[in-house]
Design a protein around this motif. Sequence first.
Motif, short mmCIF file in Angstrom:
data_model
loop_
_atom_site.label_atom_id
_atom_site.label_comp_id
_atom_site.label_asym_id
_atom_site.label_seq_id
_atom_site.Cartn_x
_atom_site.Cartn_y
_atom_site.Cartn_z
N ARG A 44 1.64 -10.42 -4.15
CA ARG A 44 2.18 -9.24 -3.46
C ARG A 44 2.87 -9.62 -2.15
O ARG A 44 3.83 -8.98 -1.73
N GLY A 45 2.38 -10.67 -1.49
CA GLY A 45 2.98 -11.10 -0.25
C GLY A 45 4.30 -11.82 -0.42
O GLY A 45 4.99 -12.11 0.57
N ASN A 46 4.66 -12.14 -1.66
CA ASN A 46 5.94 -12.81 -1.92
C ASN A 46 7.09 -11.82 -2.12
O ASN A 46 8.23 -12.23 -2.33
N LEU A 47 6.77 -10.54 -2.05
CA LEU A 47 7.78 -9.51 -2.32
C LEU A 47 8.58 -9.20 -1.06
O LEU A 47 8.34 -8.22 -0.36
N SER A 48 9.57 -10.05 -0.76
CA SER A 48 10.45 -9.72 0.35
C SER A 48 11.32 -8.51 0.01
O SER A 48 11.78 -7.78 0.89
N ARG A 49 11.54 -8.30 -1.27
CA ARG A 49 12.22 -7.10 -1.77
C ARG A 49 11.31 -6.40 -2.77
O ARG A 49 10.60 -7.09 -3.51
N PRO A 50 11.24 -5.10 -2.83
CA PRO A 50 12.02 -4.15 -2.04
C PRO A 50 11.67 -4.23 -0.56
O PRO A 50 10.55 -4.58 -0.20
N SER A 51 12.62 -3.89 0.27
CA SER A 51 12.44 -3.95 1.71
C SER A 51 11.53 -2.83 2.20
O SER A 51 11.24 -1.88 1.47
N VAL A 52 11.09 -2.95 3.43
CA VAL A 52 10.30 -1.88 4.04
C VAL A 52 11.09 -0.58 4.04
O VAL A 52 10.56 0.49 3.72
N ASN A 53 12.35 -0.65 4.35
CA ASN A 53 13.20 0.54 4.34
C ASN A 53 13.28 1.15 2.94
O ASN A 53 13.25 2.37 2.77
N ASP A 54 13.38 0.28 1.91
CA ASP A 54 13.41 0.77 0.52
C ASP A 54 12.14 1.54 0.19
O ASP A 54 12.18 2.58 -0.48
N VAL A 55 11.01 1.02 0.64
CA VAL A 55 9.73 1.66 0.35
C VAL A 55 9.64 3.02 1.02
O VAL A 55 9.17 3.99 0.42
N TYR A 56 10.10 3.12 2.25
CA TYR A 56 10.08 4.42 2.92
C TYR A 56 11.04 5.40 2.25
O TYR A 56 10.75 6.61 2.18
N GLN A 57 12.16 4.91 1.73
CA GLN A 57 13.06 5.78 0.97
C GLN A 57 12.39 6.25 -0.32
O GLN A 57 12.54 7.41 -0.73
N TYR A 58 11.65 5.35 -0.95
CA TYR A 58 10.89 5.68 -2.16
C TYR A 58 9.88 6.78 -1.86
O TYR A 58 9.75 7.76 -2.62
N ARG A 59 9.16 6.63 -0.75
CA ARG A 59 8.19 7.65 -0.39
C ARG A 59 8.87 9.01 -0.17
O ARG A 59 8.38 10.05 -0.65
N HIS A 74 0.84 -1.21 0.00
CA HIS A 74 0.00 0.00 0.00
C HIS A 74 0.86 1.26 0.00
O HIS A 74 0.59 2.21 -0.75
N LEU A 75 1.88 1.27 0.84
CA LEU A 75 2.75 2.45 0.92
C LEU A 75 3.48 2.69 -0.40
O LEU A 75 3.68 3.84 -0.81
N GLY A 76 3.88 1.61 -1.04
CA GLY A 76 4.57 1.74 -2.31
C GLY A 76 3.63 2.12 -3.44
O GLY A 76 3.95 2.98 -4.28
N HIS A 77 2.46 1.50 -3.47
CA HIS A 77 1.50 1.75 -4.56
C HIS A 77 1.02 3.19 -4.58
O HIS A 77 0.93 3.82 -5.64
N THR A 78 0.68 3.74 -3.41
CA THR A 78 0.21 5.12 -3.38
C THR A 78 1.30 6.09 -3.81
O THR A 78 1.03 7.14 -4.40
N THR A 79 2.54 5.72 -3.54
CA THR A 79 3.68 6.53 -3.99
C THR A 79 3.84 6.42 -5.50
O THR A 79 4.06 7.42 -6.21
N TRP A 80 3.71 5.20 -6.01
CA TRP A 80 3.78 4.96 -7.45
C TRP A 80 2.73 5.76 -8.19
O TRP A 80 2.97 6.26 -9.30
#
Length: 382
Positions: free
Chosen positions: A87-102, A40-46
Amino acid sequence: MNFIEEYLRIRKHSEQICEPLQTEDYVVQPIADVSPPKWHLGHTTWFFETFILKAFSPTYQEFNPDFNYVFNSYYESVGARVIRTDRGNLSRPSVNDVYQYRAYVDEAMTHLLSCPIDEKLTELLLLGFNHEQQHQELLLTDIKYILGNNPLFPAYSIDWKDKTDELCGDEMIDIAEGIYEIGFNGEGFCFDNELSWHKVYLNHFSISTSLVTNLEYLDFINAGGYQDFSYWHAEGWDWVKTNQINAPLYWNLVDGDWFNYTLNGFHKIDLNAPVTHISYYEAYAYASWKGLRLPTEFEWEIAAQQFNWGTRWEWTESAYLPYPGFSKAPGAIGEYNGKFMVNQKVLRGASVATPQCHERISYRNFFHPHLRWQFTGIRLAK
């Protein structure tokens, strides 16, 4: 409206919703309909990156070209994407990567919005705001499903309190037959499925001013409602038998007492609270057992002007269809609502997870009849 302030406020709220989570909670996907919080955090950023920054900021450089594949949800015209169930198989990008993306996209958006913007960009920006707020509601409901299906039933937040401001009792109000006007007709933002404003004819009907409570629904359970096919649609009865359904989602019978999982943990059910997390099939069966029915979405919209319609999405008897004069926007944005107008039921009202600005009478939510992970309830009509 100060667009930068509003943008940052909405973006911050998504992250605030996730603050109580452990890192492991961000990646779980128990069922296809539940997306991991990280996604969700990544998609809304995308969404902001794809539809605004790439289109309106000539110097913008993508954070990661692979993210279009990872975080595209259902936009066929934007390219290939990860299958929803994966979507649940995506161990990467990491949570930290997603927050950096945001953070990266937020910086670029802040720079873009510091300059004058035209009408087209304004429309997309408002859609982006409302899109992220829709995902904030999904975030909470998905987090509840993730934690509520953990054998330990961990609390999301011990401070969480469901709003329960619905009226109690069985009062029904009468609505006279006549021609009424339906849909969005005002200033500000609305989704395209709320348009266009049009007239409908309604026969005389009565509708409850309150939602069905847990106690009332427990009477249905105790009366054998889940064992008597006569109250159910054939498809609903097959769903009950195939999935061995005998109570609302999150209800558990423990030593003769009913408990349910809430966002603040596992507790005995509050008998006076509105029943929630039920499917359309269950809502229909309960209404049939009572000798009543569910309201249509048009009846609901007219009647809701006369009572406090509370904080649960309410199933209606209406199929999700376009209003007269409905037209899809050109390009990928046209995929937002129109292509889902088949095989779904309309829900009206709001949810304890719904952002305040989405609580409007003309708002139309929609789900398949078997789904119940949202905060869904029952209002009766006759």
